[in-house]
Design a protein around this motif. Structure first.
Motif, mmCIF file in Angstrom:
data_model
loop_
_atom_site.group_PDB
_atom_site.id
_atom_site.type_symbol
_atom_site.label_atom_id
_atom_site.label_comp_id
_atom_site.label_asym_id
_atom_site.label_seq_id
_atom_site.Cartn_x
_atom_site.Cartn_y
_atom_site.Cartn_z
ATOM 1 N N ARG A 166 15.455 14.584 -3.089
ATOM 2 C CA ARG A 166 14.231 14.773 -3.850
ATOM 3 C C ARG A 166 14.370 14.146 -5.231
ATOM 4 O O ARG A 166 15.451 13.756 -5.661
ATOM 5 C CB ARG A 166 13.916 16.278 -4.027
ATOM 6 N N ASN A 171 14.762 7.517 -5.913
ATOM 7 C CA ASN A 171 14.824 6.182 -6.525
ATOM 8 C C ASN A 171 16.242 5.642 -6.541
ATOM 9 O O ASN A 171 16.463 4.444 -6.329
ATOM 10 C CB ASN A 171 14.281 6.226 -7.953
ATOM 11 N N GLU A 217 8.891 0.324 2.227
ATOM 12 C CA GLU A 217 8.558 0.844 0.895
ATOM 13 C C GLU A 217 7.052 0.773 0.643
ATOM 14 O O GLU A 217 6.470 1.691 0.040
ATOM 15 C CB GLU A 217 9.311 0.065 -0.182
ATOM 16 N N GLU A 218 6.432 -0.304 1.071
ATOM 17 C CA GLU A 218 4.992 -0.450 0.857
ATOM 18 C C GLU A 218 4.204 0.511 1.747
ATOM 19 O O GLU A 218 3.272 1.178 1.271
ATOM 20 C CB GLU A 218 4.568 -1.884 1.145
ATOM 21 N N SER A 221 4.762 4.335 0.652
ATOM 22 C CA SER A 221 4.807 4.557 -0.804
ATOM 23 C C SER A 221 4.294 5.951 -1.175
ATOM 24 O O SER A 221 4.840 6.605 -2.066
ATOM 25 C CB SER A 221 3.998 3.479 -1.528
ATOM 26 N N ARG A 222 3.243 6.407 -0.490
ATOM 27 C CA ARG A 222 2.693 7.726 -0.799
ATOM 28 C C ARG A 222 3.699 8.822 -0.451
ATOM 29 O O ARG A 222 3.883 9.779 -1.218
ATOM 30 C CB ARG A 222 1.396 7.954 -0.018
ATOM 31 N N HIS A 223 4.358 8.687 0.675
ATOM 32 C CA HIS A 223 5.365 9.670 1.076
ATOM 33 C C HIS A 223 6.523 9.693 0.064
ATOM 34 O O HIS A 223 7.021 10.772 -0.293
ATOM 35 C CB HIS A 223 5.924 9.331 2.458
ATOM 36 N N LEU A 224 6.920 8.507 -0.383
ATOM 37 C CA LEU A 224 8.015 8.427 -1.353
ATOM 38 C C LEU A 224 7.622 9.066 -2.674
ATOM 39 O O LEU A 224 8.436 9.752 -3.311
ATOM 40 C CB LEU A 224 8.415 6.964 -1.563
ATOM 41 N N ASN A 225 6.388 8.851 -3.098
ATOM 42 C CA ASN A 225 5.924 9.447 -4.353
ATOM 43 C C ASN A 225 5.930 10.970 -4.282
ATOM 44 O O ASN A 225 6.218 11.650 -5.280
ATOM 45 C CB ASN A 225 4.527 8.940 -4.695
ATOM 46 N N LEU A 226 5.608 11.505 -3.116
ATOM 47 C CA LEU A 226 5.649 12.960 -2.944
ATOM 48 C C LEU A 226 7.080 13.487 -3.090
ATOM 49 O O LEU A 226 7.312 14.525 -3.727
ATOM 50 C CB LEU A 226 5.084 13.354 -1.582
ATOM 51 N N ARG A 228 9.442 11.994 -4.767
ATOM 52 C CA ARG A 228 9.846 11.801 -6.163
ATOM 53 C C ARG A 228 9.336 12.928 -7.070
ATOM 54 O O ARG A 228 9.950 13.268 -8.068
ATOM 55 C CB ARG A 228 9.328 10.460 -6.669
ATOM 56 N N SER A 229 8.174 13.446 -6.717
ATOM 57 C CA SER A 229 7.554 14.465 -7.553
ATOM 58 C C SER A 229 8.137 15.854 -7.348
ATOM 59 O O SER A 229 7.853 16.775 -8.117
ATOM 60 C CB SER A 229 6.036 14.523 -7.271
#
Length: 234
Positions: A166, A171, A217-218, A221-226, A228-229
């Protein structure tokens, strides 16, 4: 070794393009431009790649480009890898196809039989990294043209993201994957290398993995941002 000219004459259009790509590599052009490949294919096989009505004078670029692009194209099959803007390189799979064309059912002779650059050994950590990527479900689906079947779980397997990864760790891991691919690209820019099992690794293979990584990654991206948050577990 027996002559295999009849086999070469019966090659498909994509196979003829691969032979043209090999001729460019033998001349020291690796990676090579799409334009160079168009001209090389036309010079070797003017009847196949010549412009209709002017076959001996001009190449038909569409015949080559259409065979490179798309899911069923040479890049989609993993035989050529895009390593830059209109720049391509032969992959290991592409070279295996070339060997089959040149040698038929015969076992390939030593390196001199198929002109390739001198190979080196891949370091242990690099071999482990490459093997993990090649064995991933994401790589298999991408290589087989099944991109629509890719899941975020496939992507996490490709990146080595665990269930508990997480926040900043996401990143950090993605940066590690990109850095490892960049380092391998630098190491293989001039010469191919081999793994402990004898498998050859080229700049084209690493570039293909880079394409897989960029696509994942493209797409996710939305899943990765979740991820990251969210804070990591204490």
């Amino acid at each position: 070794m027996r002559s295999n000219l009849s086999t070469v004459a019966e090659c498909t259009v994509p196979e003829k393009i691969l032979l043209a790509a090999l001729s460019l590599e033998v001349e020291g052009q690796s990676p090579f431009s799409a334009e160079a490949l168009i001209v090389a294919a036309w010079r070797k096989y003017p009847r196949t790649f010549g412009l209709k009505g002017y076959a001996d004078l001009y190449p038909d670029s569409n015949k080559v480009l259409s065979s490179i692009m798309g899911v069923k194209g040479l890049a989609g099959r993993g035989w050529l890898a895009k390593v830059g803007q209109k720049l391509y390189a032969l992959t290991c799979d592409g070279r295996q196809v070339v060997r089959r064309i040149l040698h038929g059912d015969e076992a390939p002779e030593p390196v001199a039989a198929v002109p390739v650059v001198e190979v080196r050994r891949v370091a242990g950590e690099h071999e482990k990294f490459l093997t993990a990527l090649w064995r991933s479900g994401a790589f298999e689906k991408y290589q087989e043209g099944r991109k629509l079947e890719l899941t975020f779980g496939d992507a996490c397997g490709f990146w080595g993201l665990g269930d508990a990864t997480r926040g900043p760790a996401v990143n950090a891991r993605l940066d590690q994957v990109r850095a490892a691919l960049d380092e391998l690209a630098r190491l293989l820019a001039k010469k191919d290398a081999t793994l402990s099992n004898g498998r050859s690794v080229s700049l084209g293979d690493v570039a293909f993995l880079g394409n897989v990584n960029a696509h994942l990654e493209e797409r996710f991206s939305r899943h990765l941002n979740l991820l990251r948050s969210r804070a990591g577990r204490p």
